[in-house]
Design an enzyme around this catalytic site. Structure first.
Site, PDB file in Angstrom:
ATOM      1  N   ASP A  52       0.880  -1.157   0.000  1.00 45.22           N
ATOM      2  CA  ASP A  52       0.000   0.000   0.000  1.00 45.22           C
ATOM      3  C   ASP A  52       0.920   1.210   0.000  1.00 45.22           C
ATOM      4  OD1 ASP A  52      -2.159   1.696   0.145  1.00 45.22           O
ATOM      5  OD2 ASP A  52      -3.126   0.630   1.790  1.00 45.22           O
ATOM      6  N   TRP A  53       0.389   2.365  -0.367  1.00 46.85           N
ATOM      7  CA  TRP A  53       1.221   3.529  -0.612  1.00 46.85           C
ATOM      8  C   TRP A  53       1.907   4.009   0.666  1.00 46.85           C
ATOM      9  CZ3 TRP A  53      -0.030   1.373  -4.605  1.00 46.85           C
ATOM     10  CH2 TRP A  53       0.064   1.907  -5.897  1.00 46.85           C
TER      11      TRP A  53
END
Length: 804
Positions: free
Chosen positions: A231-232
């Site tokens: 995930d970012w």
């Protein structure tokens, strides 16, 4: 393609390999033109494509290109329609083809542990079997067009509060049976091109470097051969991540992690073979993606809009109907509620779609020539009760036979970045319903929300239609259902409790400063409510229709050990053509290990004309009867008699039969009856599990719940951790100020919901990740300097800043 990927990797330099393990920017992967590896793009999109118009300078908050905003997962799950999810996936893939996006970041397969999770609208169900089926259908649809998906957020990311740092403490059996099972089903049935690991920790390890979950389970047990991305901003230690099975870091975080990979290889801390595996997965993704890039592709926007409408027609759930619906076309109606003109049709956060078209109830009813008068009733920008708006609505309600009252949760109530703190809808809407009910006894409430709400006002209504977050075309579909052009067929993919305290996670959600304890174990959703015999507002799988269905002729045929075909007939005995969602539950055998009363193991949606009868089949296999045995580290189906329950919901069982299983093994079943009686005899009250009992179930001591006050601040400390220090106070003000600037338009308007979301995310984001807010990495010296200043090492902090 695997051979070609290996060949390319063999020609890469160490520096190129390290670079390929990180994004080029916020949305693109690194290219290596000399070896034919071009530029590919990924984009958000669990319920549509969110491709940004420009290169990101604002953490992925720029305007996106217009695209079809399909209904969110909380809505589509209520269709229970596998074919429809595949069609939706195909449509989103077509939009990706036009926009040259190679991977769409979805679907979300996290379990709805608590109705308060702010991101529940992006997830399918409280049940892992249904979650896996719906997620797999979406993935198959997208990937049938040679566009990739990213199954997320793996795993045990079941809240927004402290999602970047929280340690999810979950017993192994609950991990396997509840939180991993949906991902497992999707991986095995649909093989998503990519899988996105979540921010949180499990068993004390960040998911981005959790070898047990990323490699041993995902690849070793499930046979996954795709790419694992973060995930970012979810990377903790880049080299450890590669060792553990993490291939790609997103987004770009500056040179520090690329250098860390190179240094780890040169120092002998990271095997080149492990790095090559990660790079091969990245290269394979790029090669597959390049095949689908087509300059001339155009999708049919109007066809996609109609598909979005069809999905809502099959998904909206009729919760109550006192023989009022469907309405006649000439009904005398008061249309009340700002949502009727300004619909709440999607959730807030990274999945926010810029719709290609937007319908609303007011315009749809006007275009069709229905007789109605409108009153706003409340403002969606505030919870405050505005008496003038309520009085206007009351005056109009007096003059009409029926009231169509649009209500639900505003965007400020549920979003990525924060969780809800109540099941209630806004106070101004409750006051409106109460006031209108005093002058009109034919109130039909249409709900827009991403998760269950409490309904203390339900006795004041004659009908309630749950529209969830219905996307850009949902308004027309809702009107079609209300006026009988479509027979409602959606059913709940989650239980609606009467009150928040009834939920099994109530005492343990969202947890503590550093950890959240899943003390309820396997008792999530209906598994808890039905086993504990708790009254609920609406049970799992519930939904009314305008017609009636009769179930008959249950047959159970054995094909082989553990393999059965269950058949039965469904007949439409009502006055409307319609669809029924039949659900198969296995009632668990008497056992020495605690189990839920029943579990969903199959379902089918059957479309029947008035008077029509069809025979349907559902297959069962060994997993249909199995629990996860932590002693043998495998699934185990015990010998015994299992009930086969065919229902219209988890609490409306129409047919039942039995299957006797002879496991033909001598595997010992774990027996906790003497030491963990609390898990065997659930009481009809708020669930409480003693700390000592939970530790026995875990087979280990609980981790610390709070940060050690004596421990120094570091790169994983958050703004909330350091907020009382001078450095923290200054940084908090700077971040808040910068976010206001970022989210304020040229006209001075500010997106309040996005601002609240971003402030919450920023406060709970590790210091190391702050560079992501501007699309670049945080230089290590900045993180180190902030931590030093927070630790009152002023000379060290200032010298780091000045030196650079």
């Amino acid at each position: 393609m695997a051979d070609r990927a290996k060949e390319i990797v063999s020609k890469l330099t160490l520096e190129e390999k390290a670079a390929l393990c990180m994004g080029k920017d916020f949305w693109h992967l690194v290219s290596v033109e000399r070896l034919g590896l071009g530029d590919i793009m990924v984009a958000d999109g669990p319920h549509g494509l969110r491709k940004e118009q420009v290169e990101s300078e604002k953490a992925g908050l720029n305007d996106s290109v217009p695209s079809t905003c399909f209904p969110t997962a909380c809505t589509t799950a209520s269709s229970w329609d596998i074919d429809l999810l595949e069609k939706m996936g195909e449509a989103i893939a077509e939009e990706c083809l036009q926009e040259k996006v190679s991977v769409v970041l979805g679907p979300g397969a996290n379990i709805k542990r608590s109705p308060l999770c702010g991101r529940n609208f992006e997830y399918f169900s409280e049940d892992p079997f249904q979650t896996g089926e719906m997620a797999a259908a979406f993935v198959k649809g997208v990937q049938s067009k040679n566009i990739g998906t990213s199954l997320k957020h793996y795993v045990m990311n079941n809240q927004e509060k402290l999602r970047m740092t929280i340690d999810a403490v979950v017993d192994e059996r609950a991990q396997r049976e509840i939180y991993l099972a949906g991902f497992e089903k999707c991986v095995k049935q649909a093989n998503p091109w990519t899988l996105m690991c979540s921010y949180n920790k499990v068993d004390g390890e960040y998911l981005s470097e959790n070898k047990r979950l990323l490699t041993d389970v995902l690849r070793g047990e499930w046979g996954y051969d795709g790419l694992v991305m973060t995930d970012w901003g979810a990377v903790n230690n880049r080299a450890e991540g590669i060792k553990s099975g993490l291939d790609l870091e997103m987004p770009a975080s500056g040179p520090k992690n690329t250098r860390a990979i190179i240094k780890a290889v040169n120092d002998g801390e990271l095997k080149i073979e492990d790095l090559d595996k990660a790079v091969e997965n990245v290269v394979t993704l790029i090669l597959k993606s390049q095949e689908s890039i087509n300059d001339g592709y155009k999708y049919d926007a109007e066809a996609h809009h109609q598909l979005a409408k069809e999905i809502v027609e099959q998904s909206a759930v009729l919760l109550k109907n006192d023989n009022t619906l469907p309405l006649q076309k000439n009904s005398d109606i008061a249309l009340i509620g700002e949502f009727a003109k300004v619909p709440r049709y999607q959730g807030a956060g990274s999945s926010l779609i810029n719709p290609s078209k937007m319908d609303n109830a007011f315009d749809v009813m006007k275009e069709r020539g229905y007789f109605f008068e409108y009153a706003k009733g409340y403002s969606i920008k505030t919870d405050e009760i505005e008496e003038d708006l309520i009085q206007e609505a009351v005056n109009i309600a007096k003059e009409h036979e029926f009231v169509l009252l649009y209500a639900g949760l505003t965007a400020a109530y549920e979003s990525e970045g924060f969780d809800r703190n109540t099941l209630d809808i806004p106070a101004n809407q409750i006051a409106l319903i109460e006031a209108v009910s005093k002058v009109n006894n034919k109130i039909i409430v249409v709900l827009a929300n991403g998760a269950p709400v409490a309904m203390p006002w339900i006795e004041s209504t004659v009908a309630v239609l749950e529209g969830y977050l219905h996307g850009q075309a949902g308004a027309g579909a809702i009107i079609d259902i209300l006026f009988g052009d479509v027979c409602p067929s959606g059913k709940l993919a989650e239980t609606f409790p009467i009150k928040l305290e009834d939920n099994s996670s109530y005492n343990y959600f969202p947890g503590y400063q550093t950890s959240v304890e899943y003390r309820e174990s396997i008792y999530v959703g209906y598994r808890y409510y039905d086993t504990a015999k708790k009254d609920v507002l609406f049970p799992f799988g519930f939904g009314l229709s305008y017609t009636k269905f009769k179930y008959t002729n249950l047959r159970i045929k054995k094909k082989a050990d553990f393999d059965y075909i269950v058949s039965f007939d469904i007949e439409n005995i009502g006055e409307y053509d319609g669809a029924e969602i039949a659900q198969l539950y296995i009632k668990n055998n008497e056992s020495v290990i605690f189990k839920a009363e029943k579990e969903l193991k199959g379902f089918t949606k059957v479309f029947l004309k008035k008077g029509e009868k069809k025979s349907v089949e559902i297959s069962l296999n060994k997993r249909s009867f199995a629990y996860y045995n932590i002693n043998i580290k495998d699934w185990h189906a015990e010998s015994g008699t299992y009930g086969v329950l065919i229902g219209s919901s988890s609490r409306d069982i129409r047919l039942d039969g039995e299957i006797k299983i002879d496991a033909k093994d001598d595997i010992e079943t774990p027996d906790y009856r003497k030491e963990l009686e609390c898990y065997y005899n659930l009481k009809n009250e708020t669930l409480e599990i003693d700390e000592c009992d939970f530790e026995k179930l875990l087979r280990r001591k609980l981790p610390p719940r709070k940060r050690d006050k004596k421990a120094p601040y570091d790169a994983n400390s958050t703004l909330t951790d350091i907020q009382k220090t001078l450095a923290g106070k200054v940084l908090n003000k700077v971040v808040s100020s910068q976010l206001k600037k970022m989210l304020t338009s040229e006209t001075g308007d500010r997106d309040y919901t996005t601002y609240v979301m971003m402030v919450n995310i920023a406060k709970e984001m590790p210091l190391k990740s702050f560079g992501m807010m501007t699309g670049s990495g945080t230089p290590p010296y900045i993180t180190e300097a902030i931590a030093a200043l927070a630790n009152r090492r002023l000379f060290r902090g200032i010298s780091l800043l000045l030196k650079k």
